[in-house]
Design a protein around this motif. Structure first.
Motif, PDB file in Angstrom:
ATOM      1  N   ALA A 164      11.903 -38.582  45.505  1.00 28.95           N
ATOM      2  CA  ALA A 164      10.663 -38.145  44.856  1.00 28.95           C
ATOM      3  C   ALA A 164       9.532 -39.149  45.077  1.00 28.95           C
ATOM      4  N   ILE A 165       8.333 -38.634  45.211  1.00 26.32           N
ATOM      5  CA  ILE A 165       7.136 -39.469  45.296  1.00 26.32           C
ATOM      6  C   ILE A 165       6.627 -39.704  43.875  1.00 26.32           C
ATOM      7  N   PRO A 166       6.474 -40.957  43.442  1.00 19.87           N
ATOM      8  CA  PRO A 166       6.006 -41.220  42.079  1.00 19.87           C
ATOM      9  C   PRO A 166       4.641 -40.595  41.804  1.00 19.87           C
ATOM     10  N   ALA A 167       4.472 -40.092  40.610  1.00 17.92           N
ATOM     11  CA  ALA A 167       3.217 -39.423  40.242  1.00 17.92           C
ATOM     12  C   ALA A 167       2.025 -40.364  40.331  1.00 17.92           C
ATOM     13  N   ASP A 168       2.222 -41.651  40.009  1.00 19.27           N
ATOM     14  CA  ASP A 168       1.077 -42.559  40.052  1.00 19.27           C
ATOM     15  C   ASP A 168       0.631 -42.844  41.486  1.00 19.27           C
ATOM     16  N   TYR A 169       1.549 -42.744  42.455  1.00 18.65           N
ATOM     17  CA  TYR A 169       1.146 -42.848  43.854  1.00 18.65           C
ATOM     18  C   TYR A 169       0.228 -41.676  44.209  1.00 18.65           C
ATOM     19  N   VAL A 170       0.611 -40.506  43.744  1.00 15.11           N
ATOM     20  CA  VAL A 170      -0.130 -39.284  44.062  1.00 15.11           C
ATOM     21  C   VAL A 170      -1.546 -39.339  43.501  1.00 15.11           C
ATOM     22  N   THR A 171      -1.682 -39.730  42.256  1.00 18.26           N
ATOM     23  CA  THR A 171      -3.016 -39.775  41.655  1.00 18.26           C
ATOM     24  C   THR A 171      -3.868 -40.877  42.277  1.00 18.26           C
ATOM     25  N   GLN A 172      -3.233 -41.979  42.688  1.00 22.37           N
ATOM     26  CA  GLN A 172      -3.991 -43.026  43.377  1.00 22.37           C
ATOM     27  C   GLN A 172      -4.542 -42.508  44.701  1.00 22.37           C
ATOM     28  N   ILE A 173      -3.728 -41.816  45.471  1.00 22.84           N
ATOM     29  CA  ILE A 173      -4.164 -41.258  46.753  1.00 22.84           C
ATOM     30  C   ILE A 173      -5.330 -40.297  46.539  1.00 22.84           C
ATOM     31  N   GLY A 206     -11.021 -41.826  57.328  1.00 21.83           N
ATOM     32  CA  GLY A 206      -9.575 -41.982  57.177  1.00 21.83           C
ATOM     33  C   GLY A 206      -9.103 -43.412  57.224  1.00 21.83           C
ATOM     34  N   VAL A 207      -9.806 -44.276  57.961  1.00 23.18           N
ATOM     35  CA  VAL A 207      -9.462 -45.702  57.998  1.00 23.18           C
ATOM     36  C   VAL A 207      -9.735 -46.326  56.637  1.00 23.18           C
ATOM     37  N   ARG A 208     -10.870 -45.978  56.061  1.00 21.40           N
ATOM     38  CA  ARG A 208     -11.230 -46.523  54.751  1.00 21.40           C
ATOM     39  C   ARG A 208     -10.287 -46.016  53.665  1.00 21.40           C
ATOM     40  N   TRP A 209      -9.898 -44.741  53.741  1.00 22.87           N
ATOM     41  CA  TRP A 209      -8.970 -44.183  52.749  1.00 22.87           C
ATOM     42  C   TRP A 209      -7.639 -44.920  52.811  1.00 22.87           C
ATOM     43  N   LEU A 210      -7.120 -45.140  54.012  1.00 20.66           N
ATOM     44  CA  LEU A 210      -5.860 -45.864  54.166  1.00 20.66           C
ATOM     45  C   LEU A 210      -5.979 -47.276  53.603  1.00 20.66           C
ATOM     46  N   ALA A 211      -7.073 -47.954  53.916  1.00 19.77           N
ATOM     47  CA  ALA A 211      -7.260 -49.328  53.451  1.00 19.77           C
ATOM     48  C   ALA A 211      -7.438 -49.417  51.941  1.00 19.77           C
ATOM     49  N   ALA A 212      -7.923 -48.343  51.317  1.00 21.10           N
ATOM     50  CA  ALA A 212      -8.177 -48.335  49.876  1.00 21.10           C
ATOM     51  C   ALA A 212      -6.891 -48.238  49.054  1.00 21.10           C
ATOM     52  N   LEU A 213      -5.790 -47.837  49.685  1.00 15.66           N
ATOM     53  CA  LEU A 213      -4.534 -47.677  48.959  1.00 15.66           C
ATOM     54  C   LEU A 213      -3.833 -49.017  48.779  1.00 15.66           C
ATOM     55  N   ASP A 214      -3.107 -49.158  47.671  1.00 14.67           N
ATOM     56  CA  ASP A 214      -2.353 -50.380  47.420  1.00 14.67           C
ATOM     57  C   ASP A 214      -1.304 -50.579  48.513  1.00 14.67           C
ATOM     58  N   PRO A 215      -1.023 -51.819  48.894  1.00 15.13           N
ATOM     59  CA  PRO A 215       0.004 -52.086  49.915  1.00 15.13           C
ATOM     60  C   PRO A 215       1.339 -51.425  49.584  1.00 15.13           C
ATOM     61  N   GLU A 216       1.697 -51.386  48.310  1.00 14.69           N
ATOM     62  CA  GLU A 216       2.956 -50.769  47.892  1.00 14.69           C
ATOM     63  C   GLU A 216       3.004 -49.292  48.279  1.00 14.69           C
ATOM     64  N   VAL A 217       1.879 -48.611  48.120  1.00 15.32           N
ATOM     65  CA  VAL A 217       1.822 -47.189  48.455  1.00 15.32           C
ATOM     66  C   VAL A 217       1.887 -46.992  49.966  1.00 15.32           C
ATOM     67  N   ARG A 218       1.133 -47.783  50.707  1.00 20.66           N
ATOM     68  CA  ARG A 218       1.159 -47.669  52.169  1.00 20.66           C
ATOM     69  C   ARG A 218       2.568 -47.911  52.707  1.00 20.66           C
ATOM     70  N   GLU A 219       3.246 -48.897  52.155  1.00 23.02           N
ATOM     71  CA  GLU A 219       4.596 -49.221  52.605  1.00 23.02           C
ATOM     72  C   GLU A 219       5.573 -48.081  52.296  1.00 23.02           C
ATOM     73  N   ALA A 220       5.438 -47.499  51.115  1.00 23.67           N
ATOM     74  CA  ALA A 220       6.361 -46.433  50.694  1.00 23.67           C
ATOM     75  C   ALA A 220       6.268 -45.214  51.602  1.00 23.67           C
ATOM     76  N   PHE A 221       5.095 -44.972  52.168  1.00 25.88           N
ATOM     77  CA  PHE A 221       4.888 -43.773  52.984  1.00 25.88           C
ATOM     78  C   PHE A 221       5.150 -43.992  54.473  1.00 25.88           C
ATOM     79  N   LYS A 222       5.592 -45.179  54.856  1.00 28.60           N
ATOM     80  CA  LYS A 222       5.771 -45.459  56.282  1.00 28.60           C
ATOM     81  C   LYS A 222       6.775 -44.535  56.950  1.00 28.60           C
ATOM     82  N   GLY A 223       7.757 -44.066  56.187  1.00 23.76           N
ATOM     83  CA  GLY A 223       8.769 -43.186  56.766  1.00 23.76           C
ATOM     84  C   GLY A 223       8.338 -41.739  56.877  1.00 23.76           C
ATOM     85  N   GLY A 224       7.138 -41.410  56.398  1.00 26.29           N
ATOM     86  CA  GLY A 224       6.649 -40.047  56.470  1.00 26.29           C
ATOM     87  C   GLY A 224       6.945 -39.249  55.215  1.00 26.29           C
TER      88      GLY A 224
END
Length: 313
Positions: free
Chosen positions: A259-268, A133-151
């Motif tokens: 809405a969560i952008p589709a490209d965020y979803v496919t990246q995850i 899970g640490v590696r999965w989180l680190a593999a995501l673009d900073p933009e995606v990690r930031e967008a999900f900070k609110g849950g």
């Protein structure tokens, strides 16, 4: 401790452990271990291979590995109960991949451990991929990690006995609406009964969590599995023609409802699978995972694969 970049599950065999190559040998070995919980926290996943465990011997082994076996209440995957809080793994067509996820990360309370048992190995394929899970989180673009900070905000539409997806009766393992409401009242969920007998449930949950023992922050949500884009373009398009997204059996947005952008979803989805390590199955194998520290999935397979799963808090 194994580094995140080269992490693999820790394998325990009769030869390595000095135990007899039997289910009783494994049980005795587990009873003699000083700190199974500590080992699991350090290694994140343990593979028990070569002990020849059979379905008839499974309960005794499970009692050592899962101190408080849980029912799959509020689970969203299609499963069949086959024993004392023992279930089939997700019943999803064998030609498809099941993407990475942590079991019930959408729920108010999730299992801390999962145990998989291979009753019958497949002819080909069918590995259970695991991702740190640490590696999965680190593999995501900073933009995606930031967008999900609110849950994230999960929505379930559970029919009353006939419809798409699971019924509320199957989901909560009861026919009693009062029992369902009593359960949901403890989970910070918002719900409503619809006139057609269905139940709609909304839950706001975090996108990441910190492990209570190691302190590691991990990616811990199922946004990609609850979003139509995670199913692929053609499936998402077909679903959109059937009903609006808010009426699907399950859907997800950011916590504020946007809405969560589709490209965020496919990246995850894709980066979880890209960073996964496959555990190939042999009949009689067991796999114990820390459900917070690693996500799991399933590779496509041929033949009559049968893997059972149980969980504990």
């Amino acid at each position: 401790m194994t580094g995140h970049k080269d992490w693999v599950p820790f394998e325990i065999t009769p030869a390595d452990s000095g135990a007899a190559a039997t289910a009783r040998g494994l049980t005795d070995h587990l009873r003699g271990m000083d700190d199974l919980a500590g080992l699991l926290a350090r290694e994140k996943a343990l593979v028990f291979r070569g002990f020849g465990v059979t379905p008839q011997e499974l309960d005794e082994v499970m009692d050592e590995l899962l101190p408080n076996r849980l029912a799959y209440v509020h689970g969203n995957s299609p499963r069949t109960k086959v024993g004392k809080n023992v279930y089939t793994s997700t019943e999803y067509p064998q030609e498809f991949t099941i993407s990475m996820h942590n079991e019930m990360s959408y729920a108010y309370a999730w299992p801390s451990r999962l145990l998989f048992f291979c009753q019958q190995q497949p002819e080909t394929g069918g590995a259970t991929p695991l991702v740190d899970g640490v590696r999965w989180l680190a593999a995501l673009d900073p933009e995606v990690r930031e967008a999900f900070k609110g849950g994230v905000r999960y929505t379930q539409n559970l029919h009353g006995g006939m419809g798409l997806g699971k019924s509320w009766q199957d989901t909560f393992e009861t026919e009693d609406r009062a029992e369902v409401e009593s359960f949901l009242e403890k989970t910070e969920a918002v719900w409503e009964w619809k006139t057609d007998g269905s139940l709609r449930v909304h839950q706001i949950r975090p996108a990441t969590v910190k492990h209570p023992v190691t302190g590691a922050e991990v990616w811990f949500n199922q946004a990609d599995q609850w979003h139509p884009a995670g199913l692929g373009d053609e499936t998402a398009k077909a679903l959109a023609q059937i009903m609006p997204e808010e009426d699907l059996p399950q859907s997800v947005s950011f916590a504020d409802g946007t809405a969560i952008p589709a490209d965020y979803v496919t990246q995850i989805r894709d980066r979880g699978l890209d960073n996964a390590v496959d555990v190939d199955w042999r009949t009689g194998d067991l796999l114990l995972i820390d459900n917070l520290l690693v996500g799991h999935g399933r590779r496509p397979f041929t033949g009559a694969r049968r893997v059972l799963v149980a969980m504990c808090d």
